[in-house]
Every structure is written in C-alpha cells, then in structure tokens.
Design a protein around this motif. Structure first.
Motif, mmCIF file in Angstrom:
data_model
loop_
_atom_site.group_PDB
_atom_site.id
_atom_site.type_symbol
_atom_site.label_atom_id
_atom_site.label_comp_id
_atom_site.label_asym_id
_atom_site.label_seq_id
_atom_site.Cartn_x
_atom_site.Cartn_y
_atom_site.Cartn_z
ATOM 1 N N UNK A 81 77.409 7.341 17.983
ATOM 2 C CA UNK A 81 78.796 7.787 17.840
ATOM 3 C C UNK A 81 78.912 8.793 16.698
ATOM 4 N N UNK A 82 78.110 8.602 15.649
ATOM 5 C CA UNK A 82 78.102 9.551 14.537
ATOM 6 C C UNK A 82 77.514 10.898 14.925
ATOM 7 N N UNK A 83 76.567 10.899 15.871
ATOM 8 C CA UNK A 83 75.968 12.150 16.367
ATOM 9 C C UNK A 83 76.850 12.840 17.390
ATOM 10 N N UNK A 84 77.861 12.157 17.848
ATOM 11 C CA UNK A 84 78.760 12.750 18.832
ATOM 12 C C UNK A 84 78.298 12.594 20.261
ATOM 13 N N UNK A 85 77.483 11.585 20.543
ATOM 14 C CA UNK A 85 77.029 11.334 21.915
ATOM 15 C C UNK A 85 78.235 10.909 22.754
ATOM 16 N N UNK A 86 78.423 11.542 23.912
ATOM 17 C CA UNK A 86 79.549 11.148 24.762
ATOM 18 C C UNK A 86 79.388 9.693 25.208
ATOM 19 N N UNK A 87 80.475 8.993 25.236
ATOM 20 C CA UNK A 87 80.511 7.573 25.608
ATOM 21 C C UNK A 87 79.642 6.714 24.685
ATOM 22 N N UNK A 88 79.541 7.087 23.435
ATOM 23 C CA UNK A 88 78.748 6.321 22.472
ATOM 24 C C UNK A 88 79.371 4.990 22.119
ATOM 25 N N UNK A 89 80.659 4.841 22.420
ATOM 26 C CA UNK A 89 81.323 3.581 22.118
ATOM 27 C C UNK A 89 81.098 2.534 23.210
ATOM 28 N N UNK A 90 80.618 2.927 24.365
ATOM 29 C CA UNK A 90 80.347 1.968 25.439
ATOM 30 C C UNK A 90 79.283 0.954 25.028
ATOM 31 N N UNK A 91 78.116 1.377 24.530
ATOM 32 C CA UNK A 91 77.143 0.361 24.107
ATOM 33 C C UNK A 91 77.616 -0.434 22.890
ATOM 34 N N UNK A 92 78.441 0.178 22.059
ATOM 35 C CA UNK A 92 78.994 -0.533 20.903
ATOM 36 C C UNK A 92 79.895 -1.673 21.367
#
Length: 124
Positions: A81-92
């Motif tokens: 999420x810090x790198x700006x990966x799209x949908x990075x909050x899904x695995x979180x």
C-alpha cells in the motif's frame, strides 16, 4: 468445523483466487516483471491457501502457523500500500479477517480438540 474457522478458510480461498486472477491480468497488461511485483503482495496468502486445506483435520500447529503468516501478510500488504500497488488493501483486509477469526475461542477449541484418527481411545 466451527463457523469462524470455516469463514477464515473461505476468506483465504477467495483472496488467493482473486490474487491469481489479478496477477494474470497484470501480466497481460504490464508484463511479467510487474506481475511478479504485484504477486509478492500475496506471497503469504499462497502459503495460507495450502494450510487452509488442512483446517478440517489439523492440530494447533496449523492454526499458529496461519496466525503467523497472516501477521506477516499484514506487513507485506502495508508495504504494498505504501508503494502504491493497486488493490493493496485487499490482502491487508483479508489477513486481518483471518487473524481475528482464528484468534477466537471456537477456533482455539477446534484446533486443540482430541483426535483419535478413527481409533477409539484406550481405557485401562
């Protein structure tokens, strides 16, 4: 299997399926290297996917390993999420859900239950 354990298993299966689908889409659009970067966010989910198949018959070690992997997944997802990966909050979100579901009393009782492996207990 109690509801929270089954729910954790379903969350893991769905998250891994979405991860594979999104990785294929990223690979088709941006190339293999970007797809590898994207899938690195889901590495712990891949291992959790394998462990989730053992939930019906496993002992407490599988639960503890799943909790540790979900915690590591939270760290990977925060980095993504810090790198700006799209949908990075899904695995979180899925890792937090698995962590909460497997920390409850029903999950603890399920994974610590006595397992006779089809053999009745011996009384002396």
């Amino acid at each position: 299997m109690p509801g929270p354990v089954r729910a954790a298993q379903i969350v893991i299966f769905v998250t891994f399926g979405i991860a594979v689908l999104l990785t294929v889409l990223v690979a088709a659009g941006a190339g293999a290297e970007e797809a590898g970067r994207f899938f690195s966010t889901y590495l712990m989910t891949a291992v959790l996917f394998v462990l989730a198949f053992r939930f019906p018959k496993a002992g407490n070690g599988v639960r503890v390993a799943s909790l540790a992997l979900a915690s590591a997944q939270i760290l990977f997802a925060l980095g993504a999420a810090g790198r700006g990966v799209p949908l990075g909050v899904l695995p979180l979100g899925s890792a937090v859900a698995v962590l909460v579901l497997l920390c409850g009393k029903p999950a603890q009782y399920w994974f610590r239950r006595h397992q006779a492996n089809g053999v009745p207990p011996q009384y002396s």
